[in-house]
Design a protein around this motif. Structure first.
Motif, PDB file in Angstrom:
ATOM      1  N   LYS A  44       5.015  10.137   0.095  1.00  0.00           N
ATOM      2  CA  LYS A  44       6.219  10.173  -0.758  1.00  0.00           C
ATOM      3  C   LYS A  44       6.191   9.101  -1.831  1.00  0.00           C
ATOM      4  CE  LYS A  44      10.068   8.610   1.036  1.00  0.00           C
ATOM      5  NZ  LYS A  44      10.603   7.560   0.141  1.00  0.00           N
TER       6      LYS A  44
ATOM      7  N   ALA B 121       4.146  10.738   6.009  1.00  0.00           N
ATOM      8  CA  ALA B 121       5.182  11.173   5.072  1.00  0.00           C
ATOM      9  C   ALA B 121       5.558  10.051   4.115  1.00  0.00           C
ATOM     10  CB  ALA B 121       6.411  11.653   5.841  1.00  0.00           C
ATOM     11  N   SER B 122       5.659   8.813   4.626  1.00  0.00           N
ATOM     12  CA  SER B 122       6.017   7.673   3.781  1.00  0.00           C
ATOM     13  C   SER B 122       4.932   7.371   2.763  1.00  0.00           C
ATOM     14  CB  SER B 122       6.268   6.434   4.645  1.00  0.00           C
ATOM     15  OG  SER B 122       7.368   6.623   5.503  1.00  0.00           O
TER      16      SER B 122
ATOM     17  N   ASP C 285      10.297   3.633  -2.024  1.00  0.00           N
ATOM     18  CA  ASP C 285      11.718   3.929  -2.169  1.00  0.00           C
ATOM     19  C   ASP C 285      12.159   3.448  -3.531  1.00  0.00           C
ATOM     20  OD1 ASP C 285      14.419   4.190  -2.064  1.00  0.00           O
ATOM     21  OD2 ASP C 285      14.716   3.097  -0.190  1.00  0.00           O
TER      22      ASP C 285
ATOM     23  N   SER D  68      -0.245   8.153  -1.745  1.00  0.00           N
ATOM     24  CA  SER D  68       0.186   8.721  -3.014  1.00  0.00           C
ATOM     25  C   SER D  68      -0.087   7.747  -4.155  1.00  0.00           C
ATOM     26  CB  SER D  68       1.679   9.040  -2.958  1.00  0.00           C
ATOM     27  OG  SER D  68       2.205   9.276  -4.254  1.00  0.00           O
TER      28      SER D  68
END
Length: 223
Positions: free
Chosen positions: A215, A211-212, A218, A154
């Motif tokens: 996304k 997925a990490s 954090d 991403s």
């Protein structure tokens, strides 16, 4: 997804047929109407005669609803101009340009256009740029427990260090392809726009890693 391809040579026609087989709608642009013969009678997409950087031609090909644009004609200048028009005038998200002169790759990358140089070109590479998602395995160990893969990253990771990416996703970054060249990053290396990230990871954790990467970091984590 609707995808527009400029150039109906061997590369463009192969891309068009593959993408249509995958369920996408496709429009192919070429200034030579006889080039469309390469598509074969079974091709159900649009055939548009014209140049790929002409806005009216692009509109006729459905650029306004396109999710991806590939410039794979025989001319570097035409390819990069068309790619920039698709990206900047019509806001197409996934754009890729084929080039013959790899020395121009850095210039094009700085313009925000992912490029695929002819000497390294494969249909898989071009498809990867147009339909970026998940992980693309490059190597597996004999037991199948560990694999090397290019993982779609991403844009939220841009500007963050490799060390943070590794900590939050649990992978080991093997190398990064930047401006067409492979580099061995350190923990302090910062991810840049257009980087292709290749990681070592456990095969049973591929979906979690995908997925990490998709996304982003954090938000509660540190830099």
């Amino acid at each position: 997804m609707h995808i527009v391809i400029m150039g109906c040579g061997r590369v463009g026609s192969a891309l068009a047929q593959t993408l249509e087989q995958q369920g996408h709608t496709v429009a192919v642009i070429d200034r030579d109407p006889t080039a469309f013969r390469r598509l074969g009678p079974g091709f159900g997409g649009r055939r548009v005669t014209g140049v790929g950087f002409d806005q009216d031609t692009l509109r006729e090909a459905g650029i306004e609803e396109a999710g991806a644009f590939a410039a794979v004609s025989s001319g570097d200048n035409s390819n990069i101009i068309s790619a920039r028009v698709a990206r900047e005038m019509f806001g197409v998200e996934n754009v890729a340009a084929r080039i013959y002169d790899p020395r121009r790759a850095e210039v094009y990358q700085r313009l925000g256009i992912p490029t695929v140089a002819t000497v390294r070109w494969t249909a898989d590479q071009m498809l990867r740029r147009l339909l970026p998602s998940g992980a693309e395995p490059l190597w597996r160990d004999p037991t199948g427990g560990v694999q090397l893969a290019e993982v779609h990253t991403s844009s939220a990771w841009v500007g963050h260090k490799i060390s943070r990416l590794q900590e939050e996703t649990g992978v080991r970054v093997a190398f990064v392809t930047r401006l067409g060249e492979a580099i061995l990053p350190s923990s302090q290396t910062v991810l840049q726009e257009g980087d292709l990230v290749h990681v070592m990871m456990r095969t049973d954790e591929v979906h979690k890693v995908e997925a990490s990467f998709a996304k982003g970091p954090d938000e509660e984590g540190g830099h």
